[in-house]
Design a protein around this motif. Structure first.
Motif, short mmCIF file in Angstrom:
data_model
loop_
_atom_site.label_atom_id
_atom_site.label_comp_id
_atom_site.label_asym_id
_atom_site.label_seq_id
_atom_site.Cartn_x
_atom_site.Cartn_y
_atom_site.Cartn_z
N LEU A 77 0.85 -1.19 0.00
CA LEU A 77 0.00 0.00 0.00
C LEU A 77 0.89 1.23 0.00
CD1 LEU A 77 -2.95 0.90 0.12
CD2 LEU A 77 -2.72 1.01 2.59
N ILE A 78 0.73 2.08 -1.01
CA ILE A 78 1.55 3.28 -1.17
C ILE A 78 0.65 4.51 -1.12
CG2 ILE A 78 3.08 4.54 -2.74
CD1 ILE A 78 4.01 1.86 -3.81
N GLU A 79 1.11 5.51 -0.38
CA GLU A 79 0.37 6.78 -0.27
C GLU A 79 1.25 7.89 -0.82
OE1 GLU A 79 -1.15 9.69 3.29
OE2 GLU A 79 -1.40 7.53 3.54
N VAL A 80 0.72 8.64 -1.79
CA VAL A 80 1.44 9.75 -2.41
C VAL A 80 0.70 11.02 -2.05
CG1 VAL A 80 2.26 10.74 -4.58
CG2 VAL A 80 2.17 8.26 -4.31
N ARG A 81 1.39 11.94 -1.36
CA ARG A 81 0.78 13.21 -0.96
C ARG A 81 1.29 14.32 -1.86
NH1 ARG A 81 2.20 13.48 5.18
NH2 ARG A 81 3.57 11.76 4.79
N ARG A 82 0.35 15.13 -2.37
CA ARG A 82 0.69 16.27 -3.20
C ARG A 82 0.01 17.51 -2.65
NH1 ARG A 82 0.10 13.38 -8.98
NH2 ARG A 82 2.06 12.26 -8.87
N ALA A 83 0.63 18.65 -2.86
CA ALA A 83 0.09 19.90 -2.35
C ALA A 83 -1.23 20.23 -3.03
CB ALA A 83 1.08 21.03 -2.57
N GLY A 84 -2.20 20.65 -2.25
CA GLY A 84 -3.47 21.10 -2.80
C GLY A 84 -4.44 20.00 -3.15
N SER A 85 -4.13 18.76 -2.85
CA SER A 85 -5.06 17.68 -3.14
C SER A 85 -4.94 16.61 -2.05
CB SER A 85 -4.77 17.07 -4.52
OG SER A 85 -3.49 16.48 -4.53
N PRO A 86 -5.98 15.82 -1.90
CA PRO A 86 -5.91 14.77 -0.88
C PRO A 86 -4.89 13.71 -1.28
CG PRO A 86 -7.93 14.58 -2.14
CD PRO A 86 -7.27 15.84 -2.58
N PRO A 87 -4.34 12.98 -0.30
CA PRO A 87 -3.37 11.94 -0.65
C PRO A 87 -3.99 10.84 -1.50
CG PRO A 87 -3.86 11.91 1.70
CD PRO A 87 -4.58 13.07 1.12
N VAL A 88 -3.20 10.30 -2.41
CA VAL A 88 -3.64 9.20 -3.27
C VAL A 88 -3.09 7.91 -2.66
CG1 VAL A 88 -3.51 8.22 -5.58
CG2 VAL A 88 -3.61 10.69 -5.29
N ARG A 89 -3.99 6.99 -2.32
CA ARG A 89 -3.59 5.70 -1.77
C ARG A 89 -3.83 4.62 -2.82
NH1 ARG A 89 -6.48 8.20 2.07
NH2 ARG A 89 -5.31 8.98 3.84
N VAL A 90 -2.77 3.89 -3.15
CA VAL A 90 -2.87 2.86 -4.17
C VAL A 90 -2.27 1.55 -3.66
CG1 VAL A 90 -2.82 4.47 -6.11
CG2 VAL A 90 -0.70 3.52 -5.27
N ARG A 91 -2.78 0.46 -4.21
CA ARG A 91 -2.24 -0.87 -3.92
C ARG A 91 -1.53 -1.33 -5.19
NH1 ARG A 91 -2.66 -3.82 0.21
NH2 ARG A 91 -4.44 -2.68 1.04
N VAL A 92 -0.28 -1.75 -5.03
CA VAL A 92 0.53 -2.19 -6.16
C VAL A 92 -0.06 -3.48 -6.72
CG1 VAL A 92 2.82 -2.92 -6.89
CG2 VAL A 92 2.59 -1.14 -5.16
N ARG A 93 -0.34 -3.50 -8.01
CA ARG A 93 -0.90 -4.68 -8.68
C ARG A 93 0.12 -5.37 -9.57
NH1 ARG A 93 -3.97 -6.59 -5.63
NH2 ARG A 93 -5.60 -5.25 -4.90
N ALA A 94 1.09 -4.62 -10.09
CA ALA A 94 2.12 -5.20 -10.96
C ALA A 94 3.38 -4.34 -10.88
CB ALA A 94 1.62 -5.28 -12.39
N LEU A 95 4.49 -4.91 -11.33
CA LEU A 95 5.77 -4.20 -11.36
C LEU A 95 6.23 -4.08 -12.81
CD1 LEU A 95 7.51 -6.10 -8.44
CD2 LEU A 95 6.24 -3.96 -8.32
#
Length: 127
Positions: free
Chosen positions: A49-67
């Motif tokens: 589970l990866i969370e990417v935070r960017r300014a001005g928007s809510p954090p995006v939480r994603v689950r890795v499905r492939a590499l």
């Protein structure tokens, strides 16, 4: 391939335009893996589970499905992850709030004061 570097995956999944930008954001603590701040060389695997935070928007939480070691077109990059339902809901709510927010320029009914207006204001203030 069952594991790969976080910064390479973020670049391949098109979260960041360059790998150096991905590395910088991970170093700044704006990318979390499993809720913990990590280093760019952290190895990730499928189902992380990866969370990417960017300014001005809510954090995006994603689950890795492939590499993937290569950066492909956006439709293929979208197959590398699955956004969590709570992240989708937060993003949609933020978009709705932006849509409903008042236009900041509407506070100015007549625009900026002209030179003549400023001189009148100075006279009223006794300058």
């Amino acid at each position: 391939m069952d594991r790969m570097r976080l910064d390479k995956w973020l670049w391949a999944a098109r979260f960041f335009k360059t790998r150096s930008l991905a590395t910088h954001e991970v170093d700044a603590g704006r990318v979390l893996v499993g809720g913990q701040p990590v280093k760019p060389a952290r190895e990730i695997a499928v189902d992380d589970l990866i969370e990417v935070r960017r300014a001005g928007s809510p954090p995006v939480r994603v689950r890795v499905r492939a590499l993937s070691l290569v950066r492909g077109p956006a439709p293929k990059a979208a197959l590398l992850y699955e956004e969590t339902p709570d992240s989708v809901a937060a993003r949609e709510q933020a978009a709705e709030m932006r849509r409903l927010a008042p236009e900041p320029a509407r506070d100015f009914e007549e625009g900026r004061p002209t030179k003549r207006d400023r001189r009148q204001m100075d006279r009223w203030r006794g300058r």
